[in-house]
Design a protein around this motif. Sequence first.
Motif, PDB file in Angstrom:
ATOM      1  N   LEU A  51     -33.348 -45.797 -22.515  1.00  0.00           N
ATOM      2  CA  LEU A  51     -34.256 -45.364 -21.450  1.00  0.00           C
ATOM      3  C   LEU A  51     -34.360 -43.845 -21.440  1.00  0.00           C
ATOM      4  O   LEU A  51     -35.454 -43.290 -21.250  1.00  0.00           O
ATOM      5  N   ARG A  52     -33.245 -43.148 -21.645  1.00  0.00           N
ATOM      6  CA  ARG A  52     -33.285 -41.683 -21.706  1.00  0.00           C
ATOM      7  C   ARG A  52     -34.099 -41.208 -22.905  1.00  0.00           C
ATOM      8  O   ARG A  52     -34.839 -40.218 -22.809  1.00  0.00           O
ATOM      9  N   ASP A  53     -33.971 -41.909 -24.018  1.00  0.00           N
ATOM     10  CA  ASP A  53     -34.778 -41.544 -25.189  1.00  0.00           C
ATOM     11  C   ASP A  53     -36.265 -41.665 -24.873  1.00  0.00           C
ATOM     12  O   ASP A  53     -37.068 -40.811 -25.280  1.00  0.00           O
ATOM     13  N   LEU A  54     -36.630 -42.701 -24.159  1.00  0.00           N
ATOM     14  CA  LEU A  54     -38.028 -42.864 -23.764  1.00  0.00           C
ATOM     15  C   LEU A  54     -38.449 -41.770 -22.793  1.00  0.00           C
ATOM     16  O   LEU A  54     -39.526 -41.178 -22.937  1.00  0.00           O
ATOM     17  N   ALA A  55     -37.595 -41.468 -21.824  1.00  0.00           N
ATOM     18  CA  ALA A  55     -37.915 -40.429 -20.834  1.00  0.00           C
ATOM     19  C   ALA A  55     -38.121 -39.076 -21.493  1.00  0.00           C
ATOM     20  O   ALA A  55     -38.937 -38.266 -21.042  1.00  0.00           O
ATOM     21  N   ALA A  56     -37.393 -38.829 -22.562  1.00  0.00           N
ATOM     22  CA  ALA A  56     -37.539 -37.562 -23.279  1.00  0.00           C
ATOM     23  C   ALA A  56     -38.868 -37.471 -24.007  1.00  0.00           C
ATOM     24  O   ALA A  56     -39.372 -36.369 -24.263  1.00  0.00           O
ATOM     25  N   GLU A  57     -39.453 -38.603 -24.313  1.00  0.00           N
ATOM     26  CA  GLU A  57     -40.659 -38.672 -25.146  1.00  0.00           C
ATOM     27  C   GLU A  57     -41.947 -38.613 -24.337  1.00  0.00           C
ATOM     28  O   GLU A  57     -42.995 -38.220 -24.848  1.00  0.00           O
ATOM     29  N   LEU A  58     -41.906 -38.995 -23.086  1.00  0.00           N
ATOM     30  CA  LEU A  58     -43.124 -39.132 -22.291  1.00  0.00           C
ATOM     31  C   LEU A  58     -43.757 -37.777 -21.979  1.00  0.00           C
ATOM     32  O   LEU A  58     -43.056 -36.766 -21.854  1.00  0.00           O
ATOM     33  N   PRO A  59     -45.077 -37.744 -21.817  1.00  0.00           N
ATOM     34  CA  PRO A  59     -45.746 -36.492 -21.432  1.00  0.00           C
ATOM     35  C   PRO A  59     -45.232 -35.980 -20.091  1.00  0.00           C
ATOM     36  O   PRO A  59     -44.957 -36.767 -19.166  1.00  0.00           O
ATOM     37  N   ALA A  60     -45.118 -34.678 -19.973  1.00  0.00           N
ATOM     38  CA  ALA A  60     -44.550 -34.086 -18.763  1.00  0.00           C
ATOM     39  C   ALA A  60     -45.366 -34.384 -17.513  1.00  0.00           C
ATOM     40  O   ALA A  60     -44.821 -34.425 -16.402  1.00  0.00           O
ATOM     41  N   ASP A  61     -46.664 -34.599 -17.679  1.00  0.00           N
ATOM     42  CA  ASP A  61     -47.512 -34.835 -16.518  1.00  0.00           C
ATOM     43  C   ASP A  61     -47.584 -36.298 -16.113  1.00  0.00           C
ATOM     44  O   ASP A  61     -48.391 -36.679 -15.275  1.00  0.00           O
ATOM     45  N   ARG A  62     -46.692 -37.138 -16.688  1.00  0.00           N
ATOM     46  CA  ARG A  62     -46.726 -38.572 -16.376  1.00  0.00           C
ATOM     47  C   ARG A  62     -45.399 -39.105 -15.853  1.00  0.00           C
ATOM     48  O   ARG A  62     -45.203 -40.323 -15.827  1.00  0.00           O
ATOM     49  N   LYS A 109     -31.524 -34.400 -12.167  1.00  0.00           N
ATOM     50  CA  LYS A 109     -30.643 -33.612 -13.028  1.00  0.00           C
ATOM     51  C   LYS A 109     -30.547 -34.232 -14.421  1.00  0.00           C
ATOM     52  O   LYS A 109     -30.623 -33.522 -15.438  1.00  0.00           O
ATOM     53  N   VAL A 110     -30.373 -35.547 -14.471  1.00  0.00           N
ATOM     54  CA  VAL A 110     -30.256 -36.218 -15.772  1.00  0.00           C
ATOM     55  C   VAL A 110     -31.590 -36.198 -16.506  1.00  0.00           C
ATOM     56  O   VAL A 110     -31.630 -36.021 -17.731  1.00  0.00           O
ATOM     57  N   LEU A 111     -32.681 -36.350 -15.791  1.00  0.00           N
ATOM     58  CA  LEU A 111     -33.995 -36.269 -16.429  1.00  0.00           C
ATOM     59  C   LEU A 111     -34.211 -34.884 -17.029  1.00  0.00           C
ATOM     60  O   LEU A 111     -34.736 -34.754 -18.141  1.00  0.00           O
ATOM     61  N   ALA A 112     -33.793 -33.848 -16.305  1.00  0.00           N
ATOM     62  CA  ALA A 112     -33.920 -32.483 -16.821  1.00  0.00           C
ATOM     63  C   ALA A 112     -33.082 -32.301 -18.085  1.00  0.00           C
ATOM     64  O   ALA A 112     -33.556 -31.757 -19.096  1.00  0.00           O
ATOM     65  N   GLU A 113     -31.845 -32.768 -18.047  1.00  0.00           N
ATOM     66  CA  GLU A 113     -30.965 -32.656 -19.216  1.00  0.00           C
ATOM     67  C   GLU A 113     -31.549 -33.430 -20.396  1.00  0.00           C
ATOM     68  O   GLU A 113     -31.546 -32.946 -21.545  1.00  0.00           O
ATOM     69  N   THR A 114     -32.063 -34.611 -20.115  1.00  0.00           N
ATOM     70  CA  THR A 114     -32.637 -35.466 -21.154  1.00  0.00           C
ATOM     71  C   THR A 114     -33.818 -34.789 -21.839  1.00  0.00           C
ATOM     72  O   THR A 114     -33.993 -34.888 -23.064  1.00  0.00           O
ATOM     73  N   ARG A 115     -34.619 -34.079 -21.059  1.00  0.00           N
ATOM     74  CA  ARG A 115     -35.833 -33.452 -21.590  1.00  0.00           C
ATOM     75  C   ARG A 115     -35.612 -32.006 -22.033  1.00  0.00           C
ATOM     76  O   ARG A 115     -36.539 -31.351 -22.513  1.00  0.00           O
ATOM     77  N   GLY A 116     -34.387 -31.499 -21.832  1.00  0.00           N
ATOM     78  CA  GLY A 116     -34.064 -30.160 -22.286  1.00  0.00           C
ATOM     79  C   GLY A 116     -34.720 -29.064 -21.483  1.00  0.00           C
ATOM     80  O   GLY A 116     -35.081 -28.003 -22.030  1.00  0.00           O
ATOM     81  N   ALA A 152     -38.097 -30.550 -11.056  1.00  0.00           N
ATOM     82  CA  ALA A 152     -38.514 -30.663  -9.663  1.00  0.00           C
ATOM     83  C   ALA A 152     -39.974 -30.260  -9.509  1.00  0.00           C
ATOM     84  O   ALA A 152     -40.767 -30.944  -8.834  1.00  0.00           O
ATOM     85  N   ARG A 153     -40.348 -29.156 -10.141  1.00  0.00           N
ATOM     86  CA  ARG A 153     -41.737 -28.700 -10.039  1.00  0.00           C
ATOM     87  C   ARG A 153     -42.692 -29.711 -10.651  1.00  0.00           C
ATOM     88  O   ARG A 153     -43.704 -30.073 -10.051  1.00  0.00           O
ATOM     89  N   GLN A 154     -42.358 -30.190 -11.862  1.00  0.00           N
ATOM     90  CA  GLN A 154     -43.275 -31.075 -12.571  1.00  0.00           C
ATOM     91  C   GLN A 154     -43.414 -32.432 -11.890  1.00  0.00           C
ATOM     92  O   GLN A 154     -44.521 -32.942 -11.705  1.00  0.00           O
TER      93      GLN A 154
END
Length: 262
Positions: free
Chosen positions: A187-198, A228-235, A242-244
């Motif tokens: 799931l984290r691998d997928l979250a890292a791949e998705l467009p930032a605006d989605r 926090k984990v989403l941020a780490e996952t996406r680098g 939070a902004r996005q």
Amino acid sequence: MLVDSHCHLDFPDFADDLAGIVARAEASGVGRMVTISTRVKRLPDLLAIAERFPNVYCSVGTHPHQADEEDGISADELVNLAQHPKVVAFGEAGLDYFYEHGSRDAQERGFRAHIAAARETGLPLVIHTREADEDCGRILEDEMAKGAFRAVLHCYTGGRELAMKAIDLGLLISFTGILTFKKSQALRDLAAELPADRIMVETDSPYLAPGKYRGKRNEPSYVVETAKVLAETRGVTLDEIARQTTENFFRLFGKVPASAAA
């Protein structure tokens, strides 16, 4: 600011501490909360909460678990109920083939009625889908061909194929505390791949408490841990996530005012 785009503040788990829960969320930087409907007939309970707290809004809809119980609710009825200023979305509606508490035919009828209401009003649909990727994708493609509508696949745990199909259709994907679980690397691998605006974040509280709160009652303030984990996952930084995600939320949930609540 962060947003908890999906919680269930009307559930009994919160009854004795509702003011404290909302206060803790706001103190943690959670500026908006959407308490999500599971039964249309319980909308008055959601509205009582949304009207009590300026930063809380709600949806109206029927969870697939209650599809037989509320079978036959029309798009017109949903549209009428959404006239209330605090009702900002439809759902959660969709398909759940894991528990199948609602029959598959009733789930699909309800899903399509909610999509029709979303299409007519421009309000977003909050989609619940579990172990039903193929049918969910089929219905989304079929309905989008009839006319555009806006939606989010909430608490996403499905496969990459459905996620990318949703992205291609213009939809968003939202993540819960499941993203933080040790066994959720795919799931984290997928979250890292998705467009930032989605992408968005949510708690689905009182369920699915993230990380260090695992096993406890979840609440909106804990959405910070998922972020926090989403941020780490996406680098990226937590501030960027939070902004996005907040920007994405306000773009999708256009009826929610972006300015500070009165």
